[in-house]
Design a protein around this motif. Structure first.
Motif, PDB file in Angstrom:
ATOM      1  N   ARG A 166      -6.225   7.223  12.326  1.00 49.13           N
ATOM      2  CA  ARG A 166      -5.486   7.133  11.073  1.00 49.13           C
ATOM      3  C   ARG A 166      -4.229   6.271  11.234  1.00 49.13           C
ATOM      4  NH1 ARG A 166      -1.518  10.951   8.808  1.00 49.13           N
ATOM      5  NH2 ARG A 166      -0.048  11.452  10.468  1.00 49.13           N
ATOM      6  N   HIS A 167      -3.693   5.856  10.092  1.00 50.82           N
ATOM      7  CA  HIS A 167      -2.451   5.099  10.069  1.00 50.82           C
ATOM      8  C   HIS A 167      -1.303   5.998   9.608  1.00 50.82           C
ATOM      9  CE1 HIS A 167      -5.195   1.591   9.944  1.00 50.82           C
ATOM     10  NE2 HIS A 167      -4.194   0.959  10.519  1.00 50.82           N
ATOM     11  N   VAL A 168      -0.132   5.707  10.136  1.00 49.88           N
ATOM     12  CA  VAL A 168       1.084   6.346   9.648  1.00 49.88           C
ATOM     13  C   VAL A 168       2.079   5.252   9.283  1.00 49.88           C
ATOM     14  CG1 VAL A 168       0.818   8.472  10.974  1.00 49.88           C
ATOM     15  CG2 VAL A 168       2.061   6.545  11.967  1.00 49.88           C
ATOM     16  N   GLY A 169       3.117   5.637   8.546  1.00 50.86           N
ATOM     17  CA  GLY A 169       4.183   4.703   8.217  1.00 50.86           C
ATOM     18  C   GLY A 169       5.195   4.657   9.337  1.00 50.86           C
ATOM     19  N   TYR A 170       5.599   3.459   9.694  1.00 50.18           N
ATOM     20  CA  TYR A 170       6.574   3.263  10.764  1.00 50.18           C
ATOM     21  C   TYR A 170       7.871   2.707  10.183  1.00 50.18           C
ATOM     22  CZ  TYR A 170       3.329   3.925  14.700  1.00 50.18           C
ATOM     23  OH  TYR A 170       2.461   4.436  15.627  1.00 50.18           O
ATOM     24  N   PHE A 171       8.961   3.469  10.294  1.00 48.77           N
ATOM     25  CA  PHE A 171      10.287   2.945  10.002  1.00 48.77           C
ATOM     26  C   PHE A 171      10.824   2.290  11.275  1.00 48.77           C
ATOM     27  CE2 PHE A 171      10.451   6.092   6.492  1.00 48.77           C
ATOM     28  CZ  PHE A 171      10.947   5.273   5.482  1.00 48.77           C
ATOM     29  N   SER A 172      11.284   1.043  11.165  1.00 47.64           N
ATOM     30  CA  SER A 172      11.820   0.361  12.336  1.00 47.64           C
ATOM     31  C   SER A 172      12.925  -0.600  11.915  1.00 47.64           C
ATOM     32  CB  SER A 172      10.716  -0.402  13.076  1.00 47.64           C
ATOM     33  OG  SER A 172      10.096  -1.334  12.217  1.00 47.64           O
ATOM     34  N   GLN A 173      13.634  -1.097  12.892  1.00 47.14           N
ATOM     35  CA  GLN A 173      14.745  -2.000  12.607  1.00 47.14           C
ATOM     36  C   GLN A 173      14.254  -3.310  12.017  1.00 47.14           C
ATOM     37  OE1 GLN A 173      15.909  -2.040  16.778  1.00 47.14           O
ATOM     38  NE2 GLN A 173      15.604  -4.245  16.895  1.00 47.14           N
TER      39      GLN A 173
END
Length: 671
Positions: A166-173
């Motif tokens: 599955r995919h997840v959302g990634y918060f990154s700089q």
């Protein structure tokens, strides 16, 4: 704007290198004063023997530094895409073709681009100009993300490292126009000079997006100051390379309170994300940015956001924008002397923003069912050959052999294009505004990317476009991916005989499938768990073989250089996969054609050698020897064959011939 990142380097991208041809008169003079060189034979230099005519006919175009057979295939794929778009302009057969035709015309119509000016971004700029209070900043950030302009931070869909299905959302700089945060903070003279050039560029973009002349210096300083603050909160580029260090699931329910000024709860809702967790491995970055939203004046944020819009959209707007963008991003950052031709730029933009649309039409036109079926048969035969090799090999432990068998039983082969779950409902495009069409396509692309998040069956999607030549083993999902564009000469030529098809396409399949259970493949087991399933003895045995290969390749001269040698350690993994490629493909062919004779084997080996045709300029070769993970074409062709008794038997090579190593010197991986 969205960018597709292939799972593996496209075939042509890693192999396109070339060599200049000396002056013909000078050649004749040398021939008249020196003894004739010994004739090249199959047993002295098989690569040169097979490719003699091609190497004579294909010299370097001035300034290109390279030419190769796989590069020609890549160029053919681009021409096929252009032909499809041209036909979509004149005679669209469906709604997607109508979209693509309008998109294409709008990009190559220079007069329309000039008439359009900055109009495509006018609505975006108006929204930013309407910011009055700090609480208006976060919704503006979210709105720009929705149209594919990632400001302040990045939020992307990617694989969940705890569940690769599955995919997840990634918060990154993110949020910086320069490629490295260190550019904003280093004090050395070169970096300071680069930053000086950058400030000039920021001023140009601000002027083009409506900043009055008397305010340019002030707003430029505000942009640089805010980006520098963001850069100081960012991790170094080197810290971002290991995906495990950038993965940390957190519940979404607490984000709204934790980051009140960024309003991350509302942000996720605006992006259409309802999953109960996301990855945020660097929460401190978001804490610092959240504080900046509260403490910096809205006027500074407005300058920053207007600049980011202009910078992101500049390649798709009028000439003033494009010239400014190229003068810095092209000439200063990448050292380019001239921008690509306009049609090349437009095709690249369409692939970035609407690649899956173009892919659907490309596969329908350029991948016949017979080709797809043939590719599937050969790939399955090579997979079966690898399974036989696992059973008979002597260097694997019983535990590793069992796990390898399990992986191969579960390994899937996907030919041409992925199974898609994409909704092609897109706002209609016109032919008069390329910038507007980019925003329409980018908004659609962003929507479809966000729909990946929280959904299983991640393997239903690819991260490589079918219209780009690519053949790769996907470690995360234990599958072989073969793009439609790769299924043409010289990889799979349907006009060639079966043996030749195994020597080219079958061998490339063997190269990739071997990665499922080699030193890289052993990092993910048959169940999809990230763990090492080799024993120390397995690692030692495999390492002994690859060390022998590294020593062999380190003795080979690097073509077009002045006495440089191939770096056997740098090319070690690819050399091992090349050897495995020929071993497995030849076994697959012999099993498919038990009556195979020397003529068939000759065709097999010739097809393998023809894959690696290339010419290198001295400059390109000097760079490649230190950076390229693959050996040069001559040794990709010859290197595996000198270790293969079947080659010497087929061409009747004798002891002492360059193409036959002594038995005790020969290396094997899977034979």
């Amino acid at each position: 704007m969205p960018i597709h990142k292939p799972l593996a380097v496209a075939l042509a991208a890693s192999l396109v290198l070339a060599l200049a041809s000396p002056d013909a008169d000078a050649q004749r003079k040398r021939r008249s004063s020196k003894p004739a060189a010994p004739a090249i034979t199959a047993c002295s230099d098989f690569y040169g023997f097979v490719n003699k005519d091609w190497l004579t006919a294909n010299t370097i175009v001035s300034g290109s530094g390279s030419v190769s057979a796989l590069g020609h295939m890549q160029q053919r794929a681009l021409l096929q895409q252009r032909a499809l778009l041209d036909d979509a302009v004149l005679n669209p057969q469906n709604d997607v073709q109508k979209l693509l035709g309008d998109f294409w015309v709008s990009g190559i119509d220079e007069a329309a681009l000039e008439r359009d000016g900055a109009q495509p971004i006018a609505t975006l700029l108006s929204r930013i100009n309407a910011i009055k209070r700090s609480k208006d900043i976060a919704p503006s950030i979210a709105a720009l993300h929705q149209v594919g302009i990632p400001v302040v931070f990045n939020f992307t869909a990617d694989l969940d490292l705890a569940d690769l299905d599955r995919h997840v959302g990634y918060f990154s700089q993110g949020g910086l126009a320069l490629p490295d945060p260190a550019y904003y903070t280093r004090e050395d003279a070169d970096t300071r000079a680069l930053l000086g050039r950058y400030t000039e560029y920021v001023e140009k973009i601000l002027a083009l997006t409506g900043t009055p002349q008397e305010q340019l210096k002030t707003e430029m300083a505000q942009v640089i100051d805010l980006e520098t603050r963001i850069a100081r909160a960012s991790r170094p580029i080197t810290a971002l390379r290991d995906p495990r260090e950038n993965y940390a699931l957190v519940p979404t329910e607490g984000l709204a309170k934790q980051f009140r000024n960024l309003q991350l709860g509302n942000y996720l809702q605006s992006q259409g994300v309802s999953d109960d967790s996301v990855s945020m491995a660097h929460a401190d970055y978001f804490t610092q940015v959240d504080t900046l939203v509260r403490t910096l004046k809205p006027a500074q944020w407005k300058a920053y956001l207007r600049y980011q819009i202009g910078n992101a959209m500049a390649p798709y707007l009028a000439k003033d924008f494009r010239d400014a963008h190229f003068s810095f991003h092209g000439r200063v950052l990448r050292g380019q002397t001239a921008p690509p031709l306009r049609d090349v730029q437009v095709l690249d933009a369409i692939n970035r923003a609407a690649g899956p649309m173009l892919a659907r039409e490309y596969v329908a036109r350029y991948l016949p069912g017979t080709t797809r079926s043939r590719a599937g048969t050969i790939a399955a035969d090579v997979r079966a050959a690898l399974a036989r090799a696992v059973d008979r090999n002597s260097w694997m432990s019983d535990a590793a052999r069992a796990e390898a068998r399990a992986k191969l039983e579960k390994l899937t082969i996907e030919i041409g294009a992925p199974e898609r779950d994409i909704d092609y409902t897109v706002q209609p495009m016109g032919r008069s505004s390329f910038g507007s069409n980019m925003l329409i396509a980018s908004t659609w692309h962003r929507r479809e990317e966000m729909r990946r998040i929280g959904i299983g069956n991640a393997q239903r999607r690819w991260d490589v476009l079918p219209q780009q030549p690519a053949l790769a083993y996907d470690l995360a999902h234990n599958r072989l991916i073969v793009s439609a564009a790769a299924l043409q000469a010289p990889v799979l030529d349907m006009e060639q005989e079966t043996a030749a098809q195994y020597g080219s396409f079958g061998a490339l399949v063997g190269h990739e499938l071997s990665r499922a259970i080699d030193s890289r493949g052993q990092l993910v087991d048959a169940a999809g768990n990230v763990r090492s399933w080799w024993t120390p003895a397995d690692e030692a045995a495999f390492g002994a073989r690859t060390n022998q290969l590294a020593a062999q390749y380190s003795t080979y001269d690097y073509p077009a250089t002045n006495a440089l040698k191939v770096d056997g350690n740098l090319t070690r993994d690819e050399n091992a996969a090349d050897l495995a490629a020929v071993e497995l493909a030849l076994d697959a062919l012999a099993n498919a054609q038990p009556e195979l004779d020397d003529e068939g084997r000759e065709s097999f080996f010739r097809s393998w050698a023809a894959l690696w045709r290339e010419q290198l300029s001295p400059e390109t070769a000097a760079q490649a020897v230190a950076t390229r993970a693959q050996a040069p074409g001559r040794w990709r062709a010859n290197g595996p064959l000198v270790n293969l008794p079947a080659f010497a038997e087929t061409f009747k090579c004798k002891a002492g011939n360059a193409m036959l190593r002594k038995p005790e010197e020969q290396v094997s991986i899977w034979r």
